[in-house]
Design an enzyme around this catalytic site. Sequence first.
Site, mmCIF file in Angstrom:
data_model
loop_
_atom_site.group_PDB
_atom_site.id
_atom_site.type_symbol
_atom_site.label_atom_id
_atom_site.label_comp_id
_atom_site.label_asym_id
_atom_site.label_seq_id
_atom_site.Cartn_x
_atom_site.Cartn_y
_atom_site.Cartn_z
ATOM 1 N N TYR A 146 -18.977 -24.944 19.821
ATOM 2 C CA TYR A 146 -18.106 -24.951 18.644
ATOM 3 C C TYR A 146 -18.239 -26.278 17.895
ATOM 4 O O TYR A 146 -18.472 -26.309 16.680
ATOM 5 C CB TYR A 146 -16.656 -24.717 19.085
HETATM 6 N N1 LIG Z 1 -6.724 -23.494 13.953
HETATM 7 C C1 LIG Z 1 -7.221 -24.647 14.322
HETATM 8 O O1 LIG Z 1 -6.692 -25.303 15.197
HETATM 9 C C2 LIG Z 1 -8.450 -25.211 13.658
HETATM 10 C C3 LIG Z 1 -8.804 -26.537 13.903
HETATM 11 C C4 LIG Z 1 -9.952 -27.046 13.313
HETATM 12 C C5 LIG Z 1 -10.722 -26.254 12.481
HETATM 13 N N2 LIG Z 1 -10.353 -24.976 12.251
HETATM 14 C C6 LIG Z 1 -11.216 -24.157 11.397
HETATM 15 O O2 LIG Z 1 -10.449 -23.490 10.423
HETATM 16 C C7 LIG Z 1 -11.085 -22.262 10.068
HETATM 17 C C8 LIG Z 1 -10.089 -21.123 10.149
HETATM 18 O O3 LIG Z 1 -9.620 -21.013 11.470
HETATM 19 P P1 LIG Z 1 -8.286 -20.221 11.880
HETATM 20 O O4 LIG Z 1 -7.559 -21.090 12.808
HETATM 21 O O5 LIG Z 1 -7.614 -19.709 10.682
HETATM 22 O O6 LIG Z 1 -8.954 -19.020 12.738
HETATM 23 P P2 LIG Z 1 -8.443 -17.523 12.947
HETATM 24 O O7 LIG Z 1 -6.971 -17.448 12.851
HETATM 25 O O8 LIG Z 1 -9.122 -17.074 14.200
HETATM 26 O O9 LIG Z 1 -9.065 -16.741 11.691
HETATM 27 C C9 LIG Z 1 -10.436 -16.649 11.481
HETATM 28 C C10 LIG Z 1 -10.678 -15.895 10.193
HETATM 29 O O10 LIG Z 1 -12.099 -15.837 9.955
HETATM 30 C C11 LIG Z 1 -12.500 -14.474 9.856
HETATM 31 N N3 LIG Z 1 -13.855 -14.358 10.434
HETATM 32 C C12 LIG Z 1 -14.248 -14.652 11.696
HETATM 33 N N4 LIG Z 1 -15.546 -14.395 11.871
HETATM 34 C C13 LIG Z 1 -16.003 -13.915 10.680
HETATM 35 C C14 LIG Z 1 -17.255 -13.442 10.230
HETATM 36 N N5 LIG Z 1 -18.342 -13.423 11.029
HETATM 37 N N6 LIG Z 1 -17.369 -13.007 8.949
HETATM 38 C C15 LIG Z 1 -16.289 -13.022 8.128
HETATM 39 N N7 LIG Z 1 -15.075 -13.471 8.502
HETATM 40 C C16 LIG Z 1 -14.926 -13.893 9.768
HETATM 41 C C17 LIG Z 1 -11.443 -13.662 10.577
HETATM 42 O O11 LIG Z 1 -11.358 -12.353 10.113
HETATM 43 P P3 LIG Z 1 -12.138 -11.104 10.857
HETATM 44 O O12 LIG Z 1 -11.858 -11.253 12.299
HETATM 45 O O13 LIG Z 1 -11.555 -9.870 10.236
HETATM 46 O O14 LIG Z 1 -13.583 -11.275 10.522
HETATM 47 C C18 LIG Z 1 -10.192 -14.457 10.234
HETATM 48 O O15 LIG Z 1 -9.710 -14.092 8.966
HETATM 49 C C19 LIG Z 1 -12.266 -22.115 11.027
HETATM 50 O O16 LIG Z 1 -13.446 -22.528 10.376
HETATM 51 C C20 LIG Z 1 -11.930 -23.055 12.146
HETATM 52 O O17 LIG Z 1 -13.073 -23.534 12.809
HETATM 53 C C21 LIG Z 1 -9.232 -24.429 12.818
#
Ligand SMILES: NC(=O)c1ccc[n+]([C@@H]2O[C@H](COP(=O)([O-])OP(=O)(O)OC[C@H]3O[C@@H](n4cnc5c(N)ncnc54)[C@H](OP(=O)(O)O)[C@@H]3O)[C@@H](O)[C@H]2O)c1
Lengths: 235, 96
Positions: A146
């Site tokens: 990751y």
């Molecule tokens: N939450 C944290 O603590 C955190 C910290 C640092 C960075 N981030 C970053 O923030 C971003 C959003 O994370 P989040 O926490 O909101 O994650 P999340 O709640 O797991 O949501 C992920 C989103 O991305 C979509 N997705 C996943 N794989 C995909 C694919 N192959 N094609 C199109 N859409 C896809 C999912 O929808 P579907 O499943 O319907 O595709 C969902 O809408 C990510 O890049 C993550 O690395 C998050």
Amino acid sequence: MSNRIVLITGTRKGIGEELAKYYLAKGDIVIGCSRSVPEWKTSAQENYKHFQADVNDEKSVKPIFSYIRRTHGRLDALINNAGIASMNHSILTPMQSAERVLGTNTLGTFLFCREAAKVMKNHKSGRIVNFATVATPLKLEGEAIYAASKAAIVSLTQILAREYADFGITVNAVGPTPIKTDLIRGVPLEKMERLLARQAIRRYGVYEDVFNVVDFFLREQSDFITGQVIYLGGV
Amino acid sequence: MDKILGLITKEIHGFNKTLDTPINLDKGKESVLFGRDSNLQSIDFVSLIASIEQAVSDEYGKELSLVDARAMSQKNSPFRTVGSLAEYINEILKED
Ligand SMILES: NC(=O)c1ccc[n+]([C@@H]2O[C@H](COP(=O)([O-])OP(=O)(O)OC[C@H]3O[C@@H](n4cnc5c(N)ncnc54)[C@H](OP(=O)(O)O)[C@@H]3O)[C@@H](O)[C@H]2O)c1
């Protein structure tokens, strides 16, 4: 009312969903995508268009950009939010998971940047915001693939910033700390607390922290800000 | 083929307005786009190829990528002249 054309990936849930609602509420036109169809609705639903697409699949991604060109003729901002994690010791990480993480996070981001630049260059302006993570600078054990996929996004951000500068496009990244979404649901509490302890400001991030940085990158006045990664929480 | 050639030339005409040294189209199909005898800067080349890709895609209602691994590895680059590019696009459009 700003009426910008904003493309956000991964809008079904989590940060992507909140970003979509946030920019819709500001009066922007939002185009979103995710593998499954979102269940949420807002009062500005008519300004939202969803594509069911995997960001790592060129064939289903290209129509999103044709749609944007045909319907709006321009793209003001791309927010590359879609991402997945695989939190596991590297010895226990199957190649298939590693490929999925790199495919979604790194290649997906690359593909969207490339296609967005083709549209944005026509108007000599555009903003791209990528998603990094504090897992990279903190070198978190258990998140090798990751963190590596996101380290690659930092490289992409810095180099594309240079490649796209002549087109008037800025490319930056936001690096969130843990925010309570499904992405980190599986991580043990004790591990999370150790992680928070390594931040300068020791709290979970909230959606507004992300909006703030993205807003900054999208501002008209930020046209001299490119190739930068802003980490939350003082990491 | 003529339609594709027309599309390409139209894009180049538009694009030429932005160039200090416009692409010379006097030689028709043999007009050089990119390669040894071209004075096109690489950033302009990138930009032109993207515009032509969009124009073709809009005209034929088909998604296509002009810069795929095959194009980049062809010994005789399809991007060398107006004619070779038209042939290459024609080939891509015939597929699937
Ligand atoms: N939450 C944290 O603590 C955190 C910290 C640092 C960075 N981030 C970053 O923030 C971003 C959003 O994370 P989040 O926490 O909101 O994650 P999340 O709640 O797991 O949501 C992920 C989103 O991305 C979509 N997705 C996943 N794989 C995909 C694919 N192959 N094609 C199109 N859409 C896809 C999912 O929808 P579907 O499943 O319907 O595709 C969902 O809408 C990510 O890049 C993550 O690395 C998050």
